[in-house]
Scaffold this motif. Structure first.
Motif, mmCIF file in Angstrom:
data_model
loop_
_atom_site.group_PDB
_atom_site.id
_atom_site.type_symbol
_atom_site.label_atom_id
_atom_site.label_comp_id
_atom_site.label_asym_id
_atom_site.label_seq_id
_atom_site.Cartn_x
_atom_site.Cartn_y
_atom_site.Cartn_z
ATOM 1 N N GLY A 12 0.663 -1.136 -0.003
ATOM 2 C CA GLY A 12 0.075 -0.091 0.137
ATOM 3 C C GLY A 12 0.915 1.275 0.091
ATOM 4 O O GLY A 12 1.908 1.205 0.168
ATOM 5 N N ASP B 126 -2.068 -0.598 -3.574
ATOM 6 C CA ASP B 126 -3.173 0.061 -3.030
ATOM 7 C C ASP B 126 -3.177 1.343 -2.732
ATOM 8 O O ASP B 126 -2.348 1.610 -1.878
ATOM 9 C CB ASP B 126 -3.551 -0.885 -1.868
ATOM 10 C CG ASP B 126 -5.078 -0.600 -1.208
ATOM 11 O OD1 ASP B 126 -5.542 0.843 -1.508
ATOM 12 O OD2 ASP B 126 -5.727 -1.328 -0.712
ATOM 13 N N THR B 127 -3.803 2.210 -3.144
ATOM 14 C CA THR B 127 -3.716 3.811 -3.013
ATOM 15 C C THR B 127 -4.826 4.349 -2.083
ATOM 16 O O THR B 127 -5.109 5.511 -2.065
ATOM 17 C CB THR B 127 -3.498 4.474 -4.386
ATOM 18 O OG1 THR B 127 -4.585 4.212 -5.249
ATOM 19 C CG2 THR B 127 -2.209 4.144 -5.131
ATOM 20 N N THR B 128 -5.692 3.406 -1.657
ATOM 21 C CA THR B 128 -6.991 3.997 -1.006
ATOM 22 C C THR B 128 -6.650 4.983 0.002
ATOM 23 O O THR B 128 -7.531 5.859 0.239
ATOM 24 C CB THR B 128 -7.486 2.694 -0.253
ATOM 25 O OG1 THR B 128 -7.661 1.626 -1.095
ATOM 26 C CG2 THR B 128 -8.907 2.892 0.223
ATOM 27 N N LEU B 129 -5.564 4.808 0.823
ATOM 28 C CA LEU B 129 -5.379 5.886 1.929
ATOM 29 C C LEU B 129 -4.600 7.085 1.439
ATOM 30 O O LEU B 129 -4.554 8.100 2.323
ATOM 31 C CB LEU B 129 -4.291 5.197 3.073
ATOM 32 C CG LEU B 129 -4.812 3.997 3.526
ATOM 33 C CD1 LEU B 129 -3.894 3.339 4.660
ATOM 34 C CD2 LEU B 129 -6.356 4.337 4.258
ATOM 35 N N CYS B 130 -4.250 7.319 0.079
ATOM 36 C CA CYS B 130 -3.663 8.608 -0.349
ATOM 37 C C CYS B 130 -4.486 9.685 -0.004
ATOM 38 O O CYS B 130 -5.717 9.646 -0.258
ATOM 39 C CB CYS B 130 -3.396 8.729 -1.903
ATOM 40 S SG CYS B 130 -1.865 7.414 -2.123
ATOM 41 N N ASP C 30 -0.559 7.690 -10.303
ATOM 42 C CA ASP C 30 -1.657 6.932 -9.787
ATOM 43 C C ASP C 30 -1.780 5.576 -10.564
ATOM 44 O O ASP C 30 -2.128 4.218 -10.288
ATOM 45 C CB ASP C 30 -2.954 7.738 -9.778
ATOM 46 C CG ASP C 30 -4.026 7.270 -8.702
ATOM 47 O OD1 ASP C 30 -3.677 5.869 -8.036
ATOM 48 O OD2 ASP C 30 -5.237 7.849 -8.923
#
Length: 307
Positions: A47, A71-75, A62
């Motif tokens: 991540g 996983d870039t969900t928290l960016c 991205d």
């Protein structure tokens, strides 16, 4: 999951046009970004957390992360511009000129920090993201929160002296974050820039006494070393024809973390009691993966199938 926390930027690499004019070509990069990419390609659950722009270059970053299974969900996303790093290569060695004012990465703040899901057991920090506030303070705060929750943390400062305006403040922050880390990685050059010209063994012992459980030292073409309170392991570098060194140390970091993940060692207790075979596996994967990266232009870490 291993969460890499730090800068994502565009490396502007020197090229030549068909008419012979000097030019620069944009490549997705950044020290911590490269580690996240390499982890994904090596098959580790990867991540990434950063201040990520929604501009043209941010979209490029991205897309590159997604293509490498990161996983870039928290960016934390914003419309601020992306950091640019113009690269100069001399005999394959890279130096950088950074353009970082008012960017999405640099203006990341403590208020942008995510709540970490239970799936994240390890956090990696480093790069130019630890130089300037508010981002540097945000990442230091995130490390403290991760440690308080019992997660493993690793740091590689990846020092860029030309980017640092207040060396004393920077050394103080890096010193605090190294002391708070379970795993430390330094190049031999960074070791001396941060801690002086005493013998390397003495400097590493000083670091271990501050709290870290294992220190990895990379020595360029010679190889890499892993040192704990009771162990000192060395692996020679894999011999290759070097295109450039961009992303070599970042890939080594990913190899180390991926190997520790495979061995089930990414816990506080696990890192504190690494057997010799696990240290050797970490050094081996780190050096082999980095060798592939330096054999081709730019930061282009290998996929596990290439190893």
């Amino acid at each position: 999951m291993i969460l890499s926390c730090g800068e994502a930027l565009i490396d502007m690499l020197p090229r030549e046009t068909v008419t012979g004019e000097p030019a620069f070509a944009p490549y997705a990069g950044g020290a911590v970004f490269n580690t996240a990419i390499a982890l994904g390609r090596l098959g580790a659950p990867s991540g990434f957390f950063t201040g990520l722009s929604t501009d043209l270059f941010g979209q490029m970053l991205d897309q590159t992360l997604a293509a490498s299974e990161v996983d870039t969900t928290l960016c934390a996303r914003s419309a601020r511009p992306t950091t640019l790093a113009f690269v100069k290569l001399v005999n394959g060695q890279a130096t950088y000129a950074f353009y970082d004012e008012n960017t999405a990465g640099r203006l990341l703040s403590v208020e942008d920090l995510p709540d970490l899901p239970a799936s994240i057991d390890t956090l990696f920090f480093g790069g130019i993201s630890l130089v300037n506030d508010p981002a540097a303070t945000a990442y230091e705060t995130l490390q403290a929160r991760a440690n308080a929750a019992g997660r493993v943390t690793m740091i590689d400062p990846n020092v860029r002296p030309g980017f640092i305006q207040n060396a004393d403040a920077y050394r103080a922050r890096i010193g605090r974050m190294i002391a708070a880390s379970d795993i430390v990685k330094l190049s031999d050059e960074d070791l001396r820039w941060l801690y002086g010209d005493a013998p390397a063994d003495e400097l590493v012992r000083t670091i271990l006494a501050k709290g870290p459980k294992v220190v990895f030292i990379t020595e360029g073409a010679k190889g890499a070393r892993a040192v704990t309170a009771t162990q000192d392991s060395f692996t020679s570098a894999t011999k290759v024809t070097v295109a450039d060194t961009v992303g070599a140390g970042d890939t080594f970091n990913a190899g180390v973390l991926a190997a520790l993940h495979r061995q089930g060692s990414l816990t506080k207790a696990g890192v504190a009691a690494l057997p010799d075979r696990t240290l050797d596996a970490a050094l081996s994967l780190g050096t082999r993966a980095a060798a592939i990266t330096v054999s081709r232009p730019g930061a282009n870490p290998p996929w596990s199938r290439e190893l």
